[in-house]
Design a protein around this motif. Structure first.
Motif, PDB file in Angstrom:
ATOM      1  N   VAL A  11       0.796  -1.234   0.000  1.00  0.00           N
ATOM      2  CA  VAL A  11       0.000   0.000   0.000  1.00  0.00           C
ATOM      3  C   VAL A  11       0.825   1.279   0.000  1.00  0.00           C
ATOM      4  CG1 VAL A  11      -2.014  -1.067   1.060  1.00  0.00           C
ATOM      5  CG2 VAL A  11      -0.262  -0.041   2.511  1.00  0.00           C
ATOM      6  N   LYS A  33      -5.549   4.465  -3.958  1.00  0.00           N
ATOM      7  CA  LYS A  33      -6.385   3.397  -3.381  1.00  0.00           C
ATOM      8  C   LYS A  33      -7.479   3.029  -4.383  1.00  0.00           C
ATOM      9  CE  LYS A  33      -5.789   4.609   1.502  1.00  0.00           C
ATOM     10  NZ  LYS A  33      -4.592   5.363   1.377  1.00  0.00           N
ATOM     11  N   GLY A  34      -7.793   1.759  -4.452  1.00  0.00           N
ATOM     12  CA  GLY A  34      -8.854   1.304  -5.336  1.00  0.00           C
ATOM     13  C   GLY A  34      -8.436   1.078  -6.778  1.00  0.00           C
ATOM     14  N   ALA A  35      -7.210   1.480  -7.128  1.00  0.00           N
ATOM     15  CA  ALA A  35      -6.730   1.271  -8.498  1.00  0.00           C
ATOM     16  C   ALA A  35      -6.390  -0.206  -8.703  1.00  0.00           C
ATOM     17  CB  ALA A  35      -5.503   2.130  -8.762  1.00  0.00           C
ATOM     18  N   LEU A  36      -6.448  -0.652  -9.927  1.00  0.00           N
ATOM     19  CA  LEU A  36      -6.046  -2.009 -10.267  1.00  0.00           C
ATOM     20  C   LEU A  36      -4.528  -2.129 -10.147  1.00  0.00           C
ATOM     21  CD1 LEU A  36      -8.326  -2.527 -13.391  1.00  0.00           C
ATOM     22  CD2 LEU A  36      -8.703  -3.379 -11.058  1.00  0.00           C
ATOM     23  N   GLU A  39      -2.440  -0.430 -12.732  1.00  0.00           N
ATOM     24  CA  GLU A  39      -2.513   1.032 -12.604  1.00  0.00           C
ATOM     25  C   GLU A  39      -1.615   1.511 -11.467  1.00  0.00           C
ATOM     26  OE1 GLU A  39      -7.112   1.677 -14.096  1.00  0.00           O
ATOM     27  OE2 GLU A  39      -6.748   1.155 -11.987  1.00  0.00           O
ATOM     28  N   LYS A  40      -1.642   0.800 -10.348  1.00  0.00           N
ATOM     29  CA  LYS A  40      -0.762   1.141  -9.226  1.00  0.00           C
ATOM     30  C   LYS A  40       0.702   1.014  -9.639  1.00  0.00           C
ATOM     31  CE  LYS A  40      -3.788  -0.197  -5.420  1.00  0.00           C
ATOM     32  NZ  LYS A  40      -3.922  -1.052  -4.234  1.00  0.00           N
TER      33      LYS A  40
END
Length: 157
Positions: A11, A33-36, A39-40
């Motif tokens: 994270v 947060k919440g990205a695939l 994408e991260k």
């Protein structure tokens, strides 16, 4: 010599730069947060590219991955390290276990009869030793491990 220490978690990525005079800067990169995952990873790669283009580095020390309980976490850590390695050109990075870097820096266990070394205890002890040795008060464990990693001398590039 300017060394970048990276503590990579699923994270957040703690970073610290150590120059000849000591720690020059530190911080945390937190992927959206919440990205695939891809994408991260793209976000991490972009932050790293921006950082290395703005900072003249001689060496990079990254906390090595290990399997503990969750294979998915291991995959994320490996993915993040992969995108960083793809953007670090010119010399081999040093991958080191956090326990090895901490020991070299002088972080010790509680001693005989001192109780169990929990993750929380270790993180607090690392922060205490950094404050004692460097006079830096750090409360973020990603940053404190990155500082320890930036001081690692075990393997020269």
């Amino acid at each position: 010599m300017k060394v970048l220490g990276l503590d990579i978690s699923s994270v957040a990525i703690g970073w610290a730069v150590k120059g000849d005079g000591g720690i020059e800067g530190w911080g945390v990169w937190e992927p959206p947060k919440g990205a695939l995952l891809h994408e991260k990873a793209g976000w991490v790669a972009e932050q790293f590219r921006i950082f290395i283009n703005a900072t003249q580095l001689d060496k990079i020390v990254i906390e090595d991955v290990y399997f503990s309980k969750n294979i998915e976490t291991l995959k994320v850590l490996s993915y993040f390290i992969g995108v960083i390695l793809c953007n670090w050109v010119g010399m081999a990075p040093v991958l080191v276990k956090a326990t090895t870097a901490r020991k070299e820096f002088g972080v010790k266990g509680p001693g005989k009869g001192g109780g169990r070394m929990t993750r929380k205890w270790i993180k607090k002890e690392v922060q205490r030793v950094i404050n004692e040795k460097l006079g830096i008060k750090v409360e973020n464990d990603n940053i404190s491990d990155a500082i320890i990693l930036s001081y690692y001398r075990g393997v020269e590039c």
